[in-house]
Motif scaffolding. Structure first.
Motif, PDB file in Angstrom:
ATOM      1  N   TYR A  27      10.519  47.329  45.346  1.00 13.23           N
ATOM      2  CA  TYR A  27      11.684  47.113  46.853  1.00 13.23           C
ATOM      3  C   TYR A  27      11.725  48.903  47.916  1.00 13.23           C
ATOM      4  O   TYR A  27      12.465  48.566  48.764  1.00 13.23           O
ATOM      5  N   SER A  30      11.983  51.297  52.252  1.00 14.93           N
ATOM      6  CA  SER A  30      13.098  51.883  53.201  1.00 14.93           C
ATOM      7  C   SER A  30      12.414  52.150  54.655  1.00 14.93           C
ATOM      8  O   SER A  30      11.668  52.740  54.951  1.00 14.93           O
ATOM      9  N   PHE A  86      13.418  46.349  55.684  1.00 19.23           N
ATOM     10  CA  PHE A  86      13.680  47.073  54.648  1.00 19.23           C
ATOM     11  C   PHE A  86      14.348  48.360  55.163  1.00 19.23           C
ATOM     12  O   PHE A  86      13.686  49.466  55.458  1.00 19.23           O
ATOM     13  N   ASN A  90      16.933  46.681  47.742  1.00 19.80           N
ATOM     14  CA  ASN A  90      16.649  45.478  48.298  1.00 19.80           C
ATOM     15  C   ASN A  90      17.604  44.995  49.226  1.00 19.80           C
ATOM     16  O   ASN A  90      17.611  43.607  49.643  1.00 19.80           O
ATOM     17  N   ASN A  91      17.650  46.239  49.480  1.00 18.94           N
ATOM     18  CA  ASN A  91      18.544  45.851  50.907  1.00 18.94           C
ATOM     19  C   ASN A  91      17.537  45.537  52.439  1.00 18.94           C
ATOM     20  O   ASN A  91      16.393  45.905  52.711  1.00 18.94           O
ATOM     21  N   LYS A  98      23.192  42.259  57.768  1.00 19.22           N
ATOM     22  CA  LYS A  98      22.694  42.687  56.928  1.00 19.22           C
ATOM     23  C   LYS A  98      22.657  41.773  55.706  1.00 19.22           C
ATOM     24  O   LYS A  98      22.880  40.356  55.323  1.00 19.22           O
ATOM     25  N   GLU A 100      20.129  41.135  51.393  1.00 16.91           N
ATOM     26  CA  GLU A 100      19.612  41.452  50.200  1.00 16.91           C
ATOM     27  C   GLU A 100      18.609  40.906  49.601  1.00 16.91           C
ATOM     28  O   GLU A 100      18.948  39.703  49.660  1.00 16.91           O
ATOM     29  N   ILE A 101      17.562  41.255  49.122  1.00 15.86           N
ATOM     30  CA  ILE A 101      16.267  40.861  48.451  1.00 15.86           C
ATOM     31  C   ILE A 101      17.084  40.040  47.081  1.00 15.86           C
ATOM     32  O   ILE A 101      17.522  40.479  45.762  1.00 15.86           O
ATOM     33  N   ILE A 102      17.561  38.138  46.851  1.00 19.33           N
ATOM     34  CA  ILE A 102      17.673  38.009  45.516  1.00 19.33           C
ATOM     35  C   ILE A 102      16.538  38.213  45.290  1.00 19.33           C
ATOM     36  O   ILE A 102      16.436  37.036  43.264  1.00 19.33           O
ATOM     37  N   ILE A 111      15.786  36.043  50.892  1.00 20.17           N
ATOM     38  CA  ILE A 111      17.022  36.889  51.198  1.00 20.17           C
ATOM     39  C   ILE A 111      17.925  36.484  51.252  1.00 20.17           C
ATOM     40  O   ILE A 111      18.064  34.559  51.955  1.00 20.17           O
ATOM     41  N   GLU A 113      22.366  36.616  53.385  1.00 20.68           N
ATOM     42  CA  GLU A 113      23.322  37.318  53.690  1.00 20.68           C
ATOM     43  C   GLU A 113      24.251  38.118  53.043  1.00 20.68           C
ATOM     44  O   GLU A 113      23.915  37.148  51.807  1.00 20.68           O
ATOM     45  N   MET A 114      24.573  39.201  53.149  1.00 15.16           N
ATOM     46  CA  MET A 114      26.078  39.498  51.750  1.00 15.16           C
ATOM     47  C   MET A 114      27.225  38.599  52.367  1.00 15.16           C
ATOM     48  O   MET A 114      27.762  38.916  51.028  1.00 15.16           O
TER      49      MET A 114
END
Length: 248
Positions: A27, A30, A86, A90-91, A98, A100-102, A111, A113-114
């Motif tokens: 991941y 960036s 990216f 994993n953000n 915002k 994250e990759i789960i 992905i 949402e937070m």
């Protein structure tokens, strides 16, 4: 001897550092940003009924036209889209939200949402409840009480991966429910329909097939007869899948 040991330790340290550098974080991408292209690639259409799963494209196109919709593939302006950035680890940013990759493998990245969201849709038509079954990562998967009590869940979005390239999956779906009801002593057909287009989702075939094959009657309150009536019900759902490539 002491100098030799120090030299050996230094070499070992440098080798370990190089080895770590050569093992990339899956991941660790960036600041990579991807934008949706104007290409919409249609993957095909499938019709689901109480009795069968149909792939005959001419038959499906005829049904779509009879329901009052166009069988043509939607254009980029007809479908929602978002950028994907990216931001390290994993953000990610889904647009400016915002997330994250789960989950990620060679063909699919999911992905979430937070922040949690709460849906309370209340009463829905038969067609809308059928369309709610479509998203593989929709709220119905996490919230059995979706229609009766507010439920909190994180919105999830799949990203397709092919040869290292990303694309947004879509479906356009039409649902219709036909029932036969008494009118002045005669049984007449009544058809209601629903339509959804543009969510960046993939569909869940198994849940949909199970639902429509086990719901072949409909009970409703008849205002004229002043009592509950149970009638035969025939559901049809057409799902057209497509994807939209993302460009770095």
């Amino acid at each position: 001897m002491k100098r030799i040991l120090i030299a050996l330790m230094a070499c070992t340290f440098l080798f370990a550092c190089k080895k770590d550098d050569a093992t990339p974080d899956p991941y660790n991408n960036s600041d990579e940003s991807y934008q949706p292209t104007n290409n919409i690639i249609a993957d095909g259409a499938v019709m689901y009924t109480n009795n069968d799963v149909i792939h005959d494209q001419a038959l499906i196109a005829d049904y779509i036209t009879r329901m009052g919709y166009s069988p043509e593939t939607p254009g980029p302006n007809d479908l929602s889209s978002y950028s994907l950035t990216f931001t390290g680890g994993n953000n990610v940013l889904r647009g400016n939200i915002k997330a994250e990759i789960i989950n990620k493998n060679d063909s699919l990245m999911v992905i979430a949402e937070m922040d949690n969201t709460t849906d309370n849709p209340g009463p829905r038509s038969v067609c809308d409840t059928l369309l709610d079954l479509l998203p593989k990562y929709g709220p119905m998967v996490e919230c059995p009480t979706y229609y009766t009590n507010p439920c909190s869940y994180r919105k999830k979005f799949p990203i397709l991966i092919s040869k290292g390239n990303y694309s947004l999956p879509y479906y356009v779906a039409i649902a219709s429910t036909t029932t036969w009801r008494p009118v002045f002593g005669m049984m007449m057909a009544f058809t209601n329909k629903g339509y959804i287009a543009g969510p960046t989702m993939i569909s869940s075939d198994s849940l949909l097939i199970d639902k429509i094959r086990n719901n072949t009657t409909l009970t409703y309150y008849d205002d004229v007869l002043q009592r509950d009536i149970t009638t035969q019900r025939y559901d049809t759902i057409v799902v057209r899948t497509m994807h939209r490539p993302l460009k770095k």
